[in-house]
Design a protein around this motif. Structure first.
Motif, PDB file in Angstrom:
ATOM      1  N   VAL A 169     -30.503  42.967 -17.830  1.00  0.00           N
ATOM      2  CA  VAL A 169     -30.990  43.158 -16.248  1.00  0.00           C
ATOM      3  C   VAL A 169     -32.044  43.016 -16.065  1.00  0.00           C
ATOM      4  N   PRO A 170     -32.740  43.947 -15.966  1.00  0.00           N
ATOM      5  CA  PRO A 170     -34.439  43.752 -15.421  1.00  0.00           C
ATOM      6  C   PRO A 170     -34.873  42.465 -15.903  1.00  0.00           C
ATOM      7  N   GLU A 171     -34.855  42.346 -17.395  1.00  0.00           N
ATOM      8  CA  GLU A 171     -35.886  41.230 -17.893  1.00  0.00           C
ATOM      9  C   GLU A 171     -35.342  39.908 -17.572  1.00  0.00           C
ATOM     10  N   LEU A 172     -34.273  39.799 -16.962  1.00  0.00           N
ATOM     11  CA  LEU A 172     -33.247  38.306 -15.937  1.00  0.00           C
ATOM     12  C   LEU A 172     -33.366  38.667 -14.942  1.00  0.00           C
ATOM     13  N   SER A 173     -34.202  39.464 -13.824  1.00  0.00           N
ATOM     14  CA  SER A 173     -34.255  39.866 -12.889  1.00  0.00           C
ATOM     15  C   SER A 173     -35.284  39.395 -12.730  1.00  0.00           C
ATOM     16  N   ALA A 174     -36.145  39.837 -13.545  1.00  0.00           N
ATOM     17  CA  ALA A 174     -37.692  39.439 -13.206  1.00  0.00           C
ATOM     18  C   ALA A 174     -37.693  38.524 -13.773  1.00  0.00           C
ATOM     19  N   HIS A 175     -37.597  37.890 -14.748  1.00  0.00           N
ATOM     20  CA  HIS A 175     -37.180  36.458 -14.945  1.00  0.00           C
ATOM     21  C   HIS A 175     -37.343  35.351 -13.590  1.00  0.00           C
ATOM     22  N   LEU A 176     -35.960  35.698 -12.964  1.00  0.00           N
ATOM     23  CA  LEU A 176     -35.739  34.616 -11.739  1.00  0.00           C
ATOM     24  C   LEU A 176     -36.317  35.045 -10.585  1.00  0.00           C
ATOM     25  N   ALA A 177     -37.008  36.258 -10.327  1.00  0.00           N
ATOM     26  CA  ALA A 177     -38.201  36.350  -9.810  1.00  0.00           C
ATOM     27  C   ALA A 177     -39.284  35.800  -9.963  1.00  0.00           C
ATOM     28  N   ARG A 178     -39.632  35.523 -10.768  1.00  0.00           N
ATOM     29  CA  ARG A 178     -40.727  35.013 -11.185  1.00  0.00           C
ATOM     30  C   ARG A 178     -40.666  33.001 -11.313  1.00  0.00           C
ATOM     31  N   LEU A 179     -38.907  32.942 -11.728  1.00  0.00           N
ATOM     32  CA  LEU A 179     -38.979  31.621 -11.494  1.00  0.00           C
ATOM     33  C   LEU A 179     -39.117  30.531  -9.550  1.00  0.00           C
ATOM     34  N   LEU A 180     -38.290  31.930  -9.189  1.00  0.00           N
ATOM     35  CA  LEU A 180     -38.553  31.387  -7.742  1.00  0.00           C
ATOM     36  C   LEU A 180     -40.273  31.568  -7.242  1.00  0.00           C
ATOM     37  N   ALA A 181     -40.565  32.811  -7.220  1.00  0.00           N
ATOM     38  CA  ALA A 181     -42.260  32.384  -6.733  1.00  0.00           C
ATOM     39  C   ALA A 181     -43.318  30.901  -7.545  1.00  0.00           C
ATOM     40  N   GLY A 182     -42.878  30.298  -8.432  1.00  0.00           N
ATOM     41  CA  GLY A 182     -43.497  29.683  -8.630  1.00  0.00           C
ATOM     42  C   GLY A 182     -42.953  28.451  -8.603  1.00  0.00           C
ATOM     43  N   ALA A 183     -41.883  28.209  -8.531  1.00  0.00           N
ATOM     44  CA  ALA A 183     -41.068  26.673  -7.868  1.00  0.00           C
ATOM     45  C   ALA A 183     -41.500  26.620  -5.999  1.00  0.00           C
ATOM     46  N   LEU A 184     -41.632  28.364  -5.654  1.00  0.00           N
ATOM     47  CA  LEU A 184     -41.470  28.305  -4.511  1.00  0.00           C
ATOM     48  C   LEU A 184     -42.586  29.222  -3.511  1.00  0.00           C
ATOM     49  N   PRO A 185     -43.683  28.596  -3.775  1.00  0.00           N
ATOM     50  CA  PRO A 185     -44.655  29.669  -3.603  1.00  0.00           C
ATOM     51  C   PRO A 185     -45.359  30.288  -1.790  1.00  0.00           C
ATOM     52  N   ASP A 186     -44.831  29.056  -1.875  1.00  0.00           N
ATOM     53  CA  ASP A 186     -45.316  28.761   0.160  1.00  0.00           C
ATOM     54  C   ASP A 186     -43.619  29.061   1.101  1.00  0.00           C
ATOM     55  N   ASP A 187     -44.462  29.363   2.405  1.00  0.00           N
ATOM     56  CA  ASP A 187     -43.625  29.611   3.245  1.00  0.00           C
ATOM     57  C   ASP A 187     -42.266  28.148   3.246  1.00  0.00           C
ATOM     58  N   VAL A 188     -41.581  27.909   3.748  1.00  0.00           N
ATOM     59  CA  VAL A 188     -40.310  26.989   3.997  1.00  0.00           C
ATOM     60  C   VAL A 188     -40.095  27.513   5.454  1.00  0.00           C
ATOM     61  N   TRP A 189     -38.852  26.573   5.866  1.00  0.00           N
ATOM     62  CA  TRP A 189     -38.790  26.288   7.340  1.00  0.00           C
ATOM     63  C   TRP A 189     -37.375  25.976   6.763  1.00  0.00           C
ATOM     64  N   ILE A 190     -36.124  26.679   7.679  1.00  0.00           N
ATOM     65  CA  ILE A 190     -34.776  26.762   7.265  1.00  0.00           C
ATOM     66  C   ILE A 190     -34.258  26.431   8.400  1.00  0.00           C
ATOM     67  N   GLU A 191     -33.388  25.286   8.781  1.00  0.00           N
ATOM     68  CA  GLU A 191     -32.597  25.246  10.288  1.00  0.00           C
ATOM     69  C   GLU A 191     -31.854  25.818   9.702  1.00  0.00           C
ATOM     70  N   GLY A 192     -30.038  26.410  10.880  1.00  0.00           N
ATOM     71  CA  GLY A 192     -28.879  26.772  10.259  1.00  0.00           C
ATOM     72  C   GLY A 192     -28.694  27.474  11.468  1.00  0.00           C
ATOM     73  N   GLN A 193     -27.460  28.544  11.540  1.00  0.00           N
ATOM     74  CA  GLN A 193     -26.496  29.197  12.291  1.00  0.00           C
ATOM     75  C   GLN A 193     -26.487  31.114  11.948  1.00  0.00           C
ATOM     76  N   ILE A 194     -26.850  31.590  13.366  1.00  0.00           N
ATOM     77  CA  ILE A 194     -27.035  33.067  12.637  1.00  0.00           C
ATOM     78  C   ILE A 194     -25.790  33.660  12.503  1.00  0.00           C
ATOM     79  N   ARG A 195     -25.530  34.445  11.262  1.00  0.00           N
ATOM     80  CA  ARG A 195     -24.035  35.235  10.963  1.00  0.00           C
ATOM     81  C   ARG A 195     -24.400  36.448  10.409  1.00  0.00           C
ATOM     82  N   ASN A 196     -23.179  36.943  11.203  1.00  0.00           N
ATOM     83  CA  ASN A 196     -23.498  38.973  10.634  1.00  0.00           C
ATOM     84  C   ASN A 196     -24.431  39.254  11.104  1.00  0.00           C
TER      85      ASN A 196
END
Length: 457
Positions: free
Chosen positions: A22-49
């Motif tokens: 579990v730690p391996e896969l979790s760390a791997h996913l974190a590295r993948l996201l950080a590498g694929a989307l290293p910069d800020d993103v703008w997202i629009e949507g509706q607030i819920r909960n």
């Protein structure tokens, strides 16, 4: 970093085989996201909960926009930590403070896509917001709703309703216990007018506020109040979003009761204000408008009563003056008429007296001879009557039983007073009472004597 290196599954893996921990896969996913989307993103949507924690963090779901009550098909978890929350609040404040993050509000946020291992979720770490986007969406929705209402002729339907002359039964729609509710009740109570207030609690902020207010309006419409006060205190532009909904606008337009609004601050004007009968800047101002309407009626009644009183007094003065003048004229003419009539009566009285004396003298002369004749006839009739009475008295005295008794006669009766004339009236055993001149003799019949024998021829 190359694409091959980014998605190289051997990086960070246990060389023992194909099984991940579990730690391996979790760390791997974190590295993948950080590498694929290293910069800020703008997202629009509706607030819920949306949830604000005690430590200052904010958590919510950013979903694709959809009507309240429906479940969105896609949503992302968003985390706004306390330090970044201060930055976001500063951005909102610089934009005029018109946006508050609440359920149902559409936003455009800035953040970074991250994998949060402790919970195993992908989340947006928010640190920025575009207030103009939210305000623009609100304004666009508002313009679209107003255009639809105008096309259907609903903007002035409630405004055409007649407000009762003295609206004393007040329906109040607001969140009970808020400052807006207290301000309205204080204004109505301080007026000293006998208002009857029917308060219906409703949510005035949040995704379900429009439905809650619509239900409250429907209840008061059935209760037969004179006017409805729809009020809410001030807040951010997004806090008042429920009052810009088409659902609430149609509810107000369909009411049979005039609606007075007092929503937000003086600069705020919602769709509810546009559709309502009368709009006011604040809850207090809306309540004061009702008070002033009743006071104006009472003042008008007082003014009319005073005007009537003044007119009556003027009429009485004029009538009194005319009456005095006519009374004077009548008194003067009446006095003269009475003087003339008195003189005429005096003359008539004198003539009547003289005529009466002459008539009496003539009557007396005419009655003197008949009176003498009547007197003579009366005296002769009286003498004849006296002689007749004397004869009658002599006959009565001659038949007086007492005289007969004195001459030796007797009168025999039974003891019950029946006169004994025949032998049959006194059978044996009869008690007889015989009256004589000086008393009575009581006897009993023993044997009646033999009847008298007729003499022989």
């Amino acid at each position: 970093m190359t694409d091959g290196a980014l998605f190289d599954e051997s990086v960070g893996r246990d060389p023992r085989g194909d099984t991940w921990t579990v730690p391996e896969l979790s760390a791997h996913l974190a590295r993948l996201l950080a590498g694929a989307l290293p910069d800020d993103v703008w997202i629009e949507g509706q607030i819920r909960n949306l949830n604000r924690s005690a430590n200052g963090h904010v958590y919510f779901q950013l979903a694709e926009p959809c009507p309240a009550g429906q479940q969105p098909k896609t949503q992302l978890a968003v985390t706004l930590l306390a330090p970044e929350r201060m930055l976001v609040n500063a951005q909102i404040k610089r934009a005029g403070g018109g946006v508050r993050m609440e359920d149902g509000i559409e936003v455009r946020i800035q953040g970074r896509v991250r994998w949060y291992g402790p919970r195993g979720v992908l989340q947006i770490r928010m640190h920025g917001i575009d207030p103009a986007y939210t305000l623009g969406r609100l304004q666009a929705d508002k313009d679209r709703t107003l255009a639809a209402l105008a096309t259907e002729g609903l903007l002035d339907r409630n405004g055409r309703l007649r407000v009762p002359l003295v609206p004393l039964r007040i329906g109040l729609v607001t969140s009970i216990g808020t400052a807006a509710h207290a301000d309205v009740m204080s204004e109505l109570t301080a007026s000293g007018i006998g208002f009857t207030v029917r308060s219906v609690d409703a949510r005035t902020q949040g995704a379900d506020a429009a439905a809650s207010i619509t239900r409250a309006l429907t209840i008061l419409d059935r209760d037969g109040v004179d006017v409805v006060l729809l009020v809410r205190g001030g807040g951010a532009r997004t806090d008042l979003a429920a009052f810009d909904t088409e659902l609430m606008a149609r509810a107000i337009a369909g009411l049979s009761v005039p609606v007075f609004t007092g929503i937000g601050h003086e600069v705020d004007r919602s769709i509810a204000d546009e559709v309502a009968h009368t709009t006011h800047k604040t809850p207090t101002a809306a309540a004061a408008a009702i008070v002033n309407r009743v006071r104006a009626f009472l003042g008008d009644v007082d003014d009319r009563a005073a005007a009537i009183q003044r007119a009556v007094h003027r009429s009485l003065r004029v009538a009194g003056s005319r009456l005095d003048d006519r009374t004077g004229r009548v008194a003067r003419s009446g006095g003269r008429a009475l003087d003339r009539q008195q003189t005429a009566l005096d003359l008539a009285g004198e003539r009547t007296t003289r005529a009466a004396r002459r008539a009496l003298d003539a009557a007396a002369a005419g009655l003197e001879a008949p009176a003498r004749a009547v007197g003579d006839r009366g005296r002769r009739a009286t003498a004849r009557a006296e002689r007749h009475l004397d004869a009658t008295a002599a006959r009565i005295r001659a038949h007086d039983p007492q005289l007969a008794l004195a001459r030796g006669w007797s009168i025999t009766t039974t003891d019950d007073g029946r006169l004994v004339r025949h032998l049959a009236d006194a059978p044996p055993g009869t008690t007889l009472v015989t009256r004589v001149a000086d008393g009575r003799v009581v006897s009993t019949v023993i044997d009646p004597p033999d009847p008298p024998q007729e003499p022989a021829p």
